[in-house]
Design an enzyme around this catalytic site. Structure first.
Site, PDB file in Angstrom:
ATOM      1  N   SER A  10       0.842  -1.199   0.000  1.00 49.82           N
ATOM      2  CA  SER A  10       0.000   0.000   0.000  1.00 49.82           C
ATOM      3  C   SER A  10       0.874   1.245   0.000  1.00 49.82           C
ATOM      4  CB  SER A  10      -0.897   0.022   1.241  1.00 49.82           C
ATOM      5  OG  SER A  10      -1.638   1.223   1.300  1.00 49.82           O
TER       6      SER A  10
ATOM      7  N   TYR B  29      -2.309  -1.607  10.249  1.00 49.21           N
ATOM      8  CA  TYR B  29      -2.313  -1.703   8.789  1.00 49.21           C
ATOM      9  C   TYR B  29      -0.984  -1.235   8.206  1.00 49.21           C
ATOM     10  CZ  TYR B  29      -3.900  -1.206   3.954  1.00 49.21           C
ATOM     11  OH  TYR B  29      -4.027  -1.318   2.589  1.00 49.21           O
TER      12      TYR B  29
END
Length: 266
Positions: free
Chosen positions: A144, A157
């Site tokens: 990401s 995350y």
């Protein structure tokens, strides 16, 4: 180089194939003639997708209903694929949480870590030896753009995605000359091309429409990058901006600002 050539025994393994990026990439690989093993928890959704891809493209699509955050289920899949001719791997399965780390449900956070990081780590290892021995293969791990920056209220995350980002890029350099491509997909916001107003999530409402990219365009850009063995592909305008800004903006300025945005998502 190009993507590995489809073959009768070869399989492209796609995790997180029931929705989103994983589903879009599975559809494109089937369109290119690759036989698939598609992995996700929802067997009914996978079977429906498999039937559709087989009927439209004449490929073989095997369904594996597996919770990759579960150690035993993951181990069973790893035992199988380590003995199969897996020539493409798309590690796409992942989840996220938002809000203060101390306030999160601990079981969910552990599940998030196991799915986003441990599963990528173990599945990559399971197929890598065979790819190197055959001198052909392609690995795409979905990290990401958020993994570039320490983002408050998104701590678990970014922990997992920062690891996936660095792990994948390290392998990219390790695998030069082996015939195995390794590309990091580091997207920002990705979604369906159109979402009814009533179905929009908090993230949909916070991020303006023009900054999103679609699953289909993300898949197309990713597979082009993997075929060229690019180190990193960053689809979508917001992800490209985040990638550029994170390389130059001071963390002391950027992190608190982004943390406030992610706090609203929580």
């Amino acid at each position: 180089m190009a993507l590995p050539t489809p073959g009768p025994e070869a399989r492209a393994l796609v995790t997180g194939a029931s929705q989103g990026i994983g589903r879009a990439i599975a559809a494109d690989l089937a369109r290119y003639g690759h036989n698939l093993i598609i992995v996700a928890r929802r067997e009914d959704v996978l079977k429906e997708l498999a039937e559709d891809l087989q009927s439209r493209h004449g490929v073989t699509v095997e369904v594996r209903a597996v919770d990759l955050a579960d150690r035993d289920q993951r181990a069973a899949l790893i035992a199988e694929i380590s003995q199969r001719e897996i020539n493409i791997v798309i590690n796409s399965a992942g989840i996220a949480s938002f809000g203060a780390f101390k306030d999160q449900d601990w079981n969910y956070e552990v599940t998030q870590f196991d799915l986003n990081a441990t599963a990528v780590f173990e599945l990559t290892h399971a197929v890598l030896g065979g790819m190197i021995d055959r001198g052909v293969g392609a690995i795409c791990n979905v990290g990401s753009a958020a993994g570039n920056v320490p983002i408050p209220n998104n701590a678990t995350y970014v922990f997992t995605k920062a690891g996936v980002n660095a792990f994948t890029e390290a392998l990219h350099y390790e695998l030069r000359g082996t015939g195995v491509a390794c590309t990091l997909l580091a997207p920002g916001p990705v979604r369906e091309s159109e979402i009814p107003e009533a179905e929009k999530s908090v993230v949909d409402r916070v991020v303006p429409d023009f900054l999103w990219t679609t699953y289909e365009s993300c898949s197309a850009e990713t597979l082009r990058a993997l075929a060229r063995n690019r180190r990193r592909v960053v689809p979508g305008p917001l992800a490209k901006a985040m990638n550029a800004v994170s390389a130059i903006a001071p963390t002391a300025v950027l992190s608190p600002l982004m943390g406030q945005i992610y706090k609203k998502m929580g």
